[in-house]
Motif scaffolding. Structure first.
Motif, PDB file in Angstrom:
ATOM      1  N   PRO A 110     -18.156  30.819  20.492  1.00 45.65           N
ATOM      2  CA  PRO A 110     -17.915  30.655  19.694  1.00 45.65           C
ATOM      3  C   PRO A 110     -17.219  31.451  18.681  1.00 45.65           C
ATOM      4  CG  PRO A 110     -20.052  31.489  20.708  1.00 45.65           C
ATOM      5  CD  PRO A 110     -18.789  32.291  21.211  1.00 45.65           C
ATOM      6  N   MET A 111     -17.042  31.090  16.900  1.00 45.52           N
ATOM      7  CA  MET A 111     -16.566  31.443  15.625  1.00 45.52           C
ATOM      8  C   MET A 111     -17.117  30.666  14.589  1.00 45.52           C
ATOM      9  SD  MET A 111     -13.090  30.053  16.110  1.00 45.52           S
ATOM     10  CE  MET A 111     -12.418  30.423  14.377  1.00 45.52           C
ATOM     11  N   ASP A 112     -16.792  31.600  13.688  1.00 47.05           N
ATOM     12  CA  ASP A 112     -17.649  30.883  11.863  1.00 47.05           C
ATOM     13  C   ASP A 112     -16.904  29.749  11.202  1.00 47.05           C
ATOM     14  OD1 ASP A 112     -16.508  32.844  10.729  1.00 47.05           O
ATOM     15  OD2 ASP A 112     -17.809  33.397  10.262  1.00 47.05           O
ATOM     16  N   GLY A 113     -14.860  29.705  11.787  1.00 51.54           N
ATOM     17  CA  GLY A 113     -14.128  29.247  11.094  1.00 51.54           C
ATOM     18  C   GLY A 113     -13.641  29.868   9.870  1.00 51.54           C
ATOM     19  N   SER A 114     -14.035  30.951  10.331  1.00 53.74           N
ATOM     20  CA  SER A 114     -13.137  32.368   9.163  1.00 53.74           C
ATOM     21  C   SER A 114     -11.834  32.140   9.475  1.00 53.74           C
ATOM     22  CB  SER A 114     -13.836  33.536   8.664  1.00 53.74           C
ATOM     23  OG  SER A 114     -14.081  34.192   9.428  1.00 53.74           O
ATOM     24  N   PRO A 115     -10.563  32.885   8.739  1.00 52.96           N
ATOM     25  CA  PRO A 115      -9.098  33.908   9.713  1.00 52.96           C
ATOM     26  C   PRO A 115      -9.417  34.742   9.842  1.00 52.96           C
ATOM     27  CG  PRO A 115      -9.346  32.779   7.356  1.00 52.96           C
ATOM     28  CD  PRO A 115     -10.425  32.710   7.494  1.00 52.96           C
ATOM     29  N   MET A 116     -10.585  35.626   9.621  1.00 48.57           N
ATOM     30  CA  MET A 116     -10.998  37.266  10.511  1.00 48.57           C
ATOM     31  C   MET A 116     -11.626  36.629  12.319  1.00 48.57           C
ATOM     32  SD  MET A 116     -13.151  40.352   9.234  1.00 48.57           S
ATOM     33  CE  MET A 116     -14.440  38.848   9.763  1.00 48.57           C
ATOM     34  N   GLU A 117     -12.296  35.365  11.962  1.00 55.46           N
ATOM     35  CA  GLU A 117     -13.100  35.523  13.267  1.00 55.46           C
ATOM     36  C   GLU A 117     -11.956  34.682  14.252  1.00 55.46           C
ATOM     37  OE1 GLU A 117     -16.576  34.135  13.769  1.00 55.46           O
ATOM     38  OE2 GLU A 117     -17.406  35.542  13.298  1.00 55.46           O
ATOM     39  N   ALA A 118     -11.093  33.823  13.219  1.00 53.15           N
ATOM     40  CA  ALA A 118      -9.979  33.076  14.305  1.00 53.15           C
ATOM     41  C   ALA A 118      -9.532  34.204  15.032  1.00 53.15           C
ATOM     42  CB  ALA A 118      -9.433  32.182  13.400  1.00 53.15           C
ATOM     43  N   ARG A 119      -8.664  35.285  14.475  1.00 54.13           N
ATOM     44  CA  ARG A 119      -8.247  36.574  15.224  1.00 54.13           C
ATOM     45  C   ARG A 119      -9.098  37.169  16.396  1.00 54.13           C
ATOM     46  NH1 ARG A 119      -6.117  37.520   9.766  1.00 54.13           N
ATOM     47  NH2 ARG A 119      -8.171  38.566   9.383  1.00 54.13           N
ATOM     48  N   GLN A 120     -10.630  37.089  16.072  1.00 52.71           N
ATOM     49  CA  GLN A 120     -11.373  38.033  17.286  1.00 52.71           C
ATOM     50  C   GLN A 120     -11.674  37.133  18.638  1.00 52.71           C
ATOM     51  OE1 GLN A 120     -12.336  40.916  17.387  1.00 52.71           O
ATOM     52  NE2 GLN A 120     -12.195  41.474  15.523  1.00 52.71           N
ATOM     53  N   ALA A 121     -11.545  35.415  18.385  1.00 49.74           N
ATOM     54  CA  ALA A 121     -11.839  33.903  18.952  1.00 49.74           C
ATOM     55  C   ALA A 121     -10.400  34.251  19.005  1.00 49.74           C
ATOM     56  CB  ALA A 121     -11.988  33.336  18.480  1.00 49.74           C
ATOM     57  N   ALA A 122      -8.889  34.697  19.306  1.00 47.37           N
ATOM     58  CA  ALA A 122      -7.592  34.801  20.204  1.00 47.37           C
ATOM     59  C   ALA A 122      -8.043  36.018  20.850  1.00 47.37           C
ATOM     60  CB  ALA A 122      -6.665  35.024  18.983  1.00 47.37           C
ATOM     61  N   GLN A 123      -8.497  36.335  21.145  1.00 49.10           N
ATOM     62  CA  GLN A 123      -8.061  38.328  21.637  1.00 49.10           C
ATOM     63  C   GLN A 123      -9.249  37.209  23.000  1.00 49.10           C
ATOM     64  OE1 GLN A 123     -10.403  42.468  20.185  1.00 49.10           O
ATOM     65  NE2 GLN A 123      -9.534  41.605  18.354  1.00 49.10           N
TER      66      GLN A 123
END
Length: 242
Positions: A110-123
């Motif tokens: 899950p992620m909220d769609g923000s660029p910061m969360e996109a980086r966390q999701a990539a991890q």
């Protein structure tokens, strides 16, 4: 037994809420469900304790974090008890996360769609792929946009979606919007399906417009949860057939 894990190293991504909504919808459809709460916050365990203290039944079993070395054995044992095992993973790269991923049929990030969360999701994606290489077997995964704006698609979310598509990263077609009924699930240790009756009781004596607004919020949340759960099951079936 199908094992579905929820992973994201960032707190507040909607991971636990997404796991709970899926568990309830599968249970309502007649599936035998178990939840393994590996998140140190223990929100699902707290929810289960709250229901027991209030004298409410549990629609699925909830299990606490085992010893690290017992994780795989516990997951395998649950195959006799459940059709679906849903695991709320902790955020770190702990060995217990790797063990759980090694038994995973579908990992939802899950992620909220923000660029910061996109980086966390990539991890999280890298961790799934690393585990997949380690066990020499593919682990299906998909991104889920959660805690999003229910009214419209933000520019950030649209841009992140396009980036994921360009990198051939699978994304669930259904978003989980930020909704008050989802917060109430944990606050009051209730099920989403119990909210219509609870709200109806609370709205006694209120005006028709206020009552209608409150019930519409709950109805929208239930519809969103059903659509989301169906999208997960569709993705899971495709992954198993591949």
């Amino acid at each position: 037994m199908y094992v579905i894990t929820f992973a994201n190293p960032k707190g507040g991504s909607g991971k636990t809420t997404s796991a709970m909504l899926l568990a309830e919808q599968i249970a309502l459809s007649g599936g035998r469900v178990a939840i393994l709460d590996l998140d140190p916050n223990g929100n699902i365990l707290g929810w289960a304790r709250g229901r027991e203290e209030a004298g409410r039944s549990l629609p699925f079993s909830v299990h606490a974090r085992p010893q690290i070395e017992d994780t795989v054995g516990l997951i395998d044992e649950m195959a006799a008890q459940a059709d679906y095992l849903i695991i709320d993973l902790e955020g770190s790269k702990d060995q217990i996360v790797t063990f759980a991923l090694s038994r995973t049929d579908l990992c939802i990030i899950p992620m909220d769609g923000s660029p910061m969360e996109a980086r966390q999701a990539a991890q999280a994606v890298r961790l799934v792929e690393t585990t997949s290489r380690m066990i020499r077997s593919p682990i299906a995964y998909t991104l889920l946009f959660a805690r999003t704006n229910a009214a419209f698609l933000t520019t950030d979310e649209r841009d992140v979606r396009q980036e994921m598509e360009s990198n051939n990263i699978n994304t669930l077609p259904v978003r989980i919007a930020r909704r008050a009924p989802y917060t109430r699930i944990f606050r009051d240790s209730v099920l989403l399906a119990e909210l219509p009756d609870l709200v109806a009781e609370e709205m006694k004596g209120k005006t028709a417009s206020v009552t209608d607004k409150a019930q519409k919020q709950v109805a929208s949340a239930i519809e969103n949860a059903r659509d989301y759960a169906q999208a997960v099951i569709d993705t899971l079936m495709k992954a198993r057939a591949a």
